[in-house]
Design a protein around this motif. Structure first.
Motif, PDB file in Angstrom:
ATOM      1  N   ARG A 129      16.237   2.708 -12.552  1.00 10.90           N
ATOM      2  CA  ARG A 129      16.604   2.124 -13.731  1.00 10.90           C
ATOM      3  C   ARG A 129      17.274   2.796 -14.682  1.00 10.90           C
ATOM      4  NH1 ARG A 129      11.956  -1.885 -16.520  1.00 10.90           N
ATOM      5  NH2 ARG A 129      13.409  -3.088 -17.929  1.00 10.90           N
ATOM      6  N   LEU A 130      18.497   2.166 -15.194  1.00  7.83           N
ATOM      7  CA  LEU A 130      19.140   3.071 -16.231  1.00  7.83           C
ATOM      8  C   LEU A 130      19.218   1.948 -17.551  1.00  7.83           C
ATOM      9  CD1 LEU A 130      21.538   4.955 -17.310  1.00  7.83           C
ATOM     10  CD2 LEU A 130      23.134   3.328 -16.403  1.00  7.83           C
ATOM     11  N   VAL A 131      18.613   2.845 -18.605  1.00 12.02           N
ATOM     12  CA  VAL A 131      18.584   2.192 -19.944  1.00 12.02           C
ATOM     13  C   VAL A 131      19.745   3.082 -20.945  1.00 12.02           C
ATOM     14  CG1 VAL A 131      17.304   1.455 -21.984  1.00 12.02           C
ATOM     15  CG2 VAL A 131      16.713   0.908 -19.691  1.00 12.02           C
ATOM     16  N   ILE A 132      20.546   2.384 -21.536  1.00 10.96           N
ATOM     17  CA  ILE A 132      21.421   2.999 -22.573  1.00 10.96           C
ATOM     18  C   ILE A 132      20.884   2.509 -23.861  1.00 10.96           C
ATOM     19  CG2 ILE A 132      23.754   3.555 -23.295  1.00 10.96           C
ATOM     20  CD1 ILE A 132      24.846   3.488 -20.605  1.00 10.96           C
ATOM     21  N   VAL A 133      20.653   3.250 -24.952  1.00 12.84           N
ATOM     22  CA  VAL A 133      20.179   3.121 -26.038  1.00 12.84           C
ATOM     23  C   VAL A 133      20.531   4.191 -27.078  1.00 12.84           C
ATOM     24  CG1 VAL A 133      18.461   2.505 -28.006  1.00 12.84           C
ATOM     25  CG2 VAL A 133      18.090   1.824 -25.536  1.00 12.84           C
ATOM     26  N   GLY A 134      21.628   3.338 -28.048  1.00 19.48           N
ATOM     27  CA  GLY A 134      22.480   4.493 -29.092  1.00 19.48           C
ATOM     28  C   GLY A 134      23.255   5.437 -28.295  1.00 19.48           C
ATOM     29  N   GLY A 135      23.807   5.165 -27.321  1.00 24.30           N
ATOM     30  CA  GLY A 135      24.595   6.145 -26.592  1.00 24.30           C
ATOM     31  C   GLY A 135      24.064   7.097 -25.759  1.00 24.30           C
ATOM     32  N   ARG A 136      22.708   7.010 -25.543  1.00 21.95           N
ATOM     33  CA  ARG A 136      21.968   8.098 -24.617  1.00 21.95           C
ATOM     34  C   ARG A 136      21.333   7.261 -23.651  1.00 21.95           C
ATOM     35  NH1 ARG A 136      20.601  12.111 -28.744  1.00 21.95           N
ATOM     36  NH2 ARG A 136      18.988  13.250 -27.697  1.00 21.95           N
ATOM     37  N   ALA A 137      21.321   8.097 -22.347  1.00 21.91           N
ATOM     38  CA  ALA A 137      21.140   7.445 -21.238  1.00 21.91           C
ATOM     39  C   ALA A 137      19.309   8.005 -20.885  1.00 21.91           C
ATOM     40  CB  ALA A 137      22.105   7.860 -20.073  1.00 21.91           C
ATOM     41  N   TYR A 138      18.659   6.742 -20.294  1.00 20.17           N
ATOM     42  CA  TYR A 138      17.323   7.040 -19.946  1.00 20.17           C
ATOM     43  C   TYR A 138      17.001   6.515 -18.695  1.00 20.17           C
ATOM     44  CZ  TYR A 138      16.855   7.779 -24.755  1.00 20.17           C
ATOM     45  OH  TYR A 138      16.889   8.146 -26.198  1.00 20.17           O
ATOM     46  N   VAL A 139      16.632   7.238 -17.518  1.00 24.69           N
ATOM     47  CA  VAL A 139      16.587   6.704 -16.094  1.00 24.69           C
ATOM     48  C   VAL A 139      14.998   6.794 -15.921  1.00 24.69           C
ATOM     49  CG1 VAL A 139      17.074   7.521 -13.827  1.00 24.69           C
ATOM     50  CG2 VAL A 139      18.610   7.566 -15.601  1.00 24.69           C
ATOM     51  N   GLU A 140      14.628   5.596 -14.910  1.00 25.23           N
ATOM     52  CA  GLU A 140      13.321   5.619 -14.296  1.00 25.23           C
ATOM     53  C   GLU A 140      13.747   5.467 -12.852  1.00 25.23           C
ATOM     54  OE1 GLU A 140       9.338   3.095 -14.402  1.00 25.23           O
ATOM     55  OE2 GLU A 140      10.896   2.441 -15.477  1.00 25.23           O
ATOM     56  N   LYS A 141      13.344   6.474 -12.308  1.00 24.54           N
ATOM     57  CA  LYS A 141      14.017   6.822 -10.593  1.00 24.54           C
ATOM     58  C   LYS A 141      12.623   6.235  -9.865  1.00 24.54           C
ATOM     59  CE  LYS A 141      15.632  10.080  -7.408  1.00 24.54           C
ATOM     60  NZ  LYS A 141      16.002  11.128  -7.118  1.00 24.54           N
ATOM     61  N   TYR A 142      13.138   5.256  -8.858  1.00 28.23           N
ATOM     62  CA  TYR A 142      12.133   4.527  -7.971  1.00 28.23           C
ATOM     63  C   TYR A 142      12.048   5.283  -6.613  1.00 28.23           C
ATOM     64  CZ  TYR A 142      12.410   1.235 -11.620  1.00 28.23           C
ATOM     65  OH  TYR A 142      12.396   0.566 -13.063  1.00 28.23           O
ATOM     66  N   SER A 143      13.088   5.486  -6.057  1.00 26.67           N
ATOM     67  CA  SER A 143      13.116   5.926  -4.694  1.00 26.67           C
ATOM     68  C   SER A 143      14.113   7.142  -4.335  1.00 26.67           C
ATOM     69  CB  SER A 143      13.531   4.809  -3.697  1.00 26.67           C
ATOM     70  OG  SER A 143      14.616   4.265  -3.813  1.00 26.67           O
ATOM     71  N   GLU A 144      13.998   7.905  -3.366  1.00 27.53           N
ATOM     72  CA  GLU A 144      15.002   8.813  -2.842  1.00 27.53           C
ATOM     73  C   GLU A 144      16.130   8.033  -2.020  1.00 27.53           C
ATOM     74  OE1 GLU A 144      14.882  11.954  -3.901  1.00 27.53           O
ATOM     75  OE2 GLU A 144      12.929  11.367  -5.078  1.00 27.53           O
ATOM     76  N   VAL A 145      17.225   8.612  -2.178  1.00 29.90           N
ATOM     77  CA  VAL A 145      18.426   8.389  -1.454  1.00 29.90           C
ATOM     78  C   VAL A 145      19.060   9.283  -0.592  1.00 29.90           C
ATOM     79  CG1 VAL A 145      18.798   6.478  -3.013  1.00 29.90           C
ATOM     80  CG2 VAL A 145      19.961   8.654  -3.201  1.00 29.90           C
ATOM     81  N   PHE A 146      19.779   8.855   0.206  1.00 29.28           N
ATOM     82  CA  PHE A 146      20.602   9.779   1.148  1.00 29.28           C
ATOM     83  C   PHE A 146      21.476  10.682   0.270  1.00 29.28           C
ATOM     84  CE2 PHE A 146      24.334  10.701   4.257  1.00 29.28           C
ATOM     85  CZ  PHE A 146      23.457  11.351   4.887  1.00 29.28           C
ATOM     86  N   GLN A 147      21.163  12.162   0.271  1.00 30.60           N
ATOM     87  CA  GLN A 147      21.808  13.147  -0.340  1.00 30.60           C
ATOM     88  C   GLN A 147      21.967  12.945  -1.770  1.00 30.60           C
ATOM     89  OE1 GLN A 147      25.658  12.644   1.937  1.00 30.60           O
ATOM     90  NE2 GLN A 147      25.063  14.163   3.555  1.00 30.60           N
ATOM     91  N   ARG A 148      22.989  13.080  -2.464  1.00 26.37           N
ATOM     92  CA  ARG A 148      22.997  12.915  -3.807  1.00 26.37           C
ATOM     93  C   ARG A 148      23.763  11.645  -4.612  1.00 26.37           C
ATOM     94  NH1 ARG A 148      23.332  19.286  -4.870  1.00 26.37           N
ATOM     95  NH2 ARG A 148      24.445  19.299  -2.978  1.00 26.37           N
TER      96      ARG A 148
END
Length: 492
Positions: free
Chosen positions: A129-148
């Motif tokens: 989940r990506l949330v941008i507030v005031g030009g800053r990025a916040y991430v809540e990660k739920y699962s791993e993915v292939f490579q990067r």
């Protein structure tokens, strides 16, 4: 290889048919361009908030960086010097036609808007989940993915925040990094007030049966696991390769290289190479073995040696399309099921040659090569039109503009004020760059935005009218039907 002699020559198009075809494009041009609203004062207002003088960001400093466990790759920090950047920024212009598909992708929520509950229902299929507030990025990660994939996608978003500082609105979205779209239309098309609205879910590709919102993929900033450099670098090398070996001097067969065991169409392509050996060469790629050899046989610029290159999907769409189209070779595109953000404006017989995806695939490929052998100038022009499209309409300025407009239009639909989720973590350039080394670190430093854009994003045109959408479908259907008729008349 000897020359090909046809007992019955490939049929030439009838003049009335192609006169109608040309007329269709002229009429279609006016249908689409007539929707362009005057830019004037509105454009000037949009430009007021953009930086008008050069501002340079401070470089990444990993010396005092304390690595975050969430993004820690277990690799120590790397220091890479930045290169100086030339140029005065991009010119202001109107966005390419494919940007208008942004409106179509967001149409399911155009009347209802997007509620917080809709966003949160996308969690079960989301990577983060990506949330941008005031030009800053916040991430809540739920699962791993292939490579990067997730890391480089977020890296690209952070570069966008630097490219257009203070211009990205507050937003809250779910992003999936897997290959296939999952928000099926059939699950949300029921009538009545109790029907469930689809969750807005971003990913790299979509299809006609889903509502997934397409977004540029991670490889534009590099794919270090398979030695793919950032798109800007790869495109430059491909252009140089095109200049080294002209189309007319290339091998007269179709070429494809990749993993043949991940989809039935690719397995069918392998079978075609055995039945049409003089027309198609297929090379199976073992990425593990290639990695052990230092990827010495995987340089994309070294693969622009044939007059025809095949594009065929894998599990989903493939990032390989943009590299194939940039090669000056006539692209033989096996009928795709998926699309990414730019492919819906590609036109058959102008940017590529359509190939059947059924039992007639082999015959279709053979015919395409024989047609190109008989019509060398036309085949060369198709390859050149595709590489020109890549260079002019898919450079990184356009990629960032597409990201900007997608996020901006998405944010307009939010019916709630985005707030930082309790389990989200703010991410910075250091969080992503400092734990990397080798090719990953180099890709990040090569794509690091060092200063804001000197100009605004390109001007986004309004949604397609129903007439324009009908024209777009027609301009694809007519050449495909023409080729089908030619193939049926060939005595193979």
């Amino acid at each position: 290889m000897g020359s090909i002699v046809h007992r019955n020559p490939i049929p030439k198009p009838y003049f009335p048919y192609f006169f109608f075809y040309v007329l269709l494009f002229v009429v279609g041009y006016f249908i689409i361009s007539s929707q362009i609203s005057p830019m004037g004062a509105r454009r000037e207002r949009e430009l007021q908030n953009y930086p008008q003088k050069e501002v340079e960001f401070s470089p990444i400093n990993c010396t005092a960086y304390s690595r975050s466990e969430k993004w820690d790759s277990g690799i120590g920090p790397t220091t890479i010097e930045e290169e100086e950047e030339d140029g005065d920024g991009k010119n202001e212009n109107t966005c390419p036609e494919y940007f208008r598909w942004i409106h179509e992708d967001l149409k399911p929520w155009a009347e209802t808007g997007i509620t917080r509950e809709m966003v949160e229902r996308g969690r079960e299929n989301a990577t983060f989940r990506l949330v941008i507030v005031g030009g800053r990025a916040y991430v809540e990660k739920y699962s791993e993915v292939f490579q990067r994939r997730d890391v480089f996608t977020l890296w690209g978003i952070l570069q966008l925040l630097r490219w257009y500082p203070d211009q990205i609105p507050d937003l809250d979205l779910m992003f999936a990094c897997e290959d296939q779209p999952t928000v099926f239309i059939g699950n949300y098309s029921g009538p009545g007030p109790n029907s469930t609205a689809p969750p807005p879910l971003f990913r790299y590709c979509g299809d006609d049966d889903t509502f997934d919102i397409v977004f540029p993929d991670w490889s534009f900033w590099g794919w270090p696991e398979i030695n793919l450099k950032p798109w800007e670098t790869e495109m430059k090398e491909l252009k140089e390769a095109n200049q080294r070996k002209k189309w007319i001097d290339r091998e007269n067969y179709a070429f494809w290289k990749g993993n043949t065991f991940i989809s039935m169409p690719r397995y069918q392509l392998l079978k075609c190479s055995r039945s049409t050996q003089s027309k198609l060469r297929v090379y199976m790629q073992d990425w593990q073995e290639e990695g052990k050899q230092g990827f010495k046989n995987s340089n994309l610029a070294d693969q622009c040696f044939s007059r025809y290159k095949v594009y065929i999907e894998g599990i989903g769409w493939s990032v390989s399309l943009k590299y194939i189209l940039a090669c000056d070779s006539m692209t033989l595109m096996v009928k795709p099921h998926f699309y990414d953000f730019f492919t819906r404006s590609l036109v058959p017989m102008h940017h590529y040659w359509p190939i059947k995806d059924d039992d007639d695939m082999c015959k279709s490929i053979k015919f395409a090569v024989e047609w190109g052998t008989t019509h060398k100038q036309k085949a060369q022009a198709i390859g050149k039109a595709a590489s020109k499209f890549m260079e002019e309409q898919l450079n990184m300025d356009k990629v960032y503009d597409y990201m900007f407009h997608t996020l901006n239009e998405y944010s307009k639909l939010l019916t709630f004020k985005p707030t930082i989720p309790p389990n989200a973590t703010e991410i910075s350039l250091n969080d992503l760059a400092c734990p990397t080394e080798g090719l990953a670190a180099k890709s990040m430093m090569d794509t690091l935005i060092k200063r804001p854009s000197f100009s605004s994003p390109c001007f986004l045109l309004p949604p397609f009218s129903p007439f324009a959408l009908d024209y777009i479908r027609t301009r694809k259907d007519i050449p495909i039907k023409q080729i089908d008729m030619w193939e049926k008349n060939m005595p193979f």
